[in-house]
Design a protein around this motif. Structure first.
Motif, PDB file in Angstrom:
ATOM      1  N   ARG A  87      -3.865   6.184   1.843  1.00 33.13           N
ATOM      2  CA  ARG A  87      -3.177   5.012   1.168  1.00 33.13           C
ATOM      3  C   ARG A  87      -4.400   4.136   0.457  1.00 33.13           C
ATOM      4  O   ARG A  87      -3.945   3.336  -0.314  1.00 33.13           O
ATOM      5  N   ASP A 133      -3.086  10.433   6.305  1.00 32.85           N
ATOM      6  CA  ASP A 133      -1.976   9.740   5.259  1.00 32.85           C
ATOM      7  C   ASP A 133      -2.826   8.871   4.475  1.00 32.85           C
ATOM      8  O   ASP A 133      -3.167   7.797   4.708  1.00 32.85           O
ATOM      9  N   ALA A 179       2.170   5.053   0.401  1.00 33.71           N
ATOM     10  CA  ALA A 179       2.221   5.938   1.620  1.00 33.71           C
ATOM     11  C   ALA A 179       1.322   7.157   0.785  1.00 33.71           C
ATOM     12  O   ALA A 179       1.890   7.524  -0.236  1.00 33.71           O
ATOM     13  N   GLY A 180       0.635   7.823   1.199  1.00 30.64           N
ATOM     14  CA  GLY A 180       0.163   9.231   0.740  1.00 30.64           C
ATOM     15  C   GLY A 180       0.722  10.353   1.101  1.00 30.64           C
ATOM     16  O   GLY A 180       2.236  10.316   1.671  1.00 30.64           O
ATOM     17  N   ASP A 184      -5.834   3.798   5.625  1.00 27.53           N
ATOM     18  CA  ASP A 184      -5.340   4.913   5.891  1.00 27.53           C
ATOM     19  C   ASP A 184      -4.756   5.074   7.084  1.00 27.53           C
ATOM     20  O   ASP A 184      -5.298   4.528   8.056  1.00 27.53           O
ATOM     21  N   VAL A 233       0.852  -1.273  -0.016  1.00 25.74           N
ATOM     22  CA  VAL A 233      -0.106   0.074   0.002  1.00 25.74           C
ATOM     23  C   VAL A 233       1.038   1.103  -0.063  1.00 25.74           C
ATOM     24  O   VAL A 233       1.639   1.326   1.074  1.00 25.74           O
TER      25      VAL A 233
END
Length: 99
Positions: A68, A66, A6-7, A88, A4
């Motif tokens: 995801r 964040d 990361a944002g 997230d 996944v």
């Protein structure tokens, strides 16, 4: 969370999530999702547990997310008021949810 991405932002490894309506604050360790922790005290709908379906998307009252997940639009991500509990994470030490 393997696989996944990361944002934006720098997520904290572990953080607390306050469930405002329930009056409970929970610790979310680095190796568990918000969904896993929250569903121990509050029922939450979930299906894919991968951030793709939107079943566990919840409202964020305070804190930065964040992102995801793939289910939220870029506009929704930028607004920061919704998150997929399954993938997230939080950028801040405390995230407040409307649960």
């Amino acid at each position: 969370m393997p696989g996944v991405p990361a944002g934006a932002g720098s997520p904290v490894a572990a953080f607390h999530v306050e469930l405002r309506r329930s009056g409970v604050t929970l610790a979310v360790p680095a190796d568990r999702s918000v969904l896993e922790v929250v569903e121990e005290v509050v029922p939450v709908d979930s299906t894919c547990r991968a951030g793709d379906c939107g079943a566990c998307v919840s409202s964020v009252l305070e804190g930065r997310v964040d992102h995801r997940c793939t289910v939220l639009s870029p506009r929704a991500r930028a607004a920061g008021r919704r998150m997929a509990l399954c993938v997230d994470r939080s950028v801040d030490p405390v995230l407040v949810l409307d649960l």
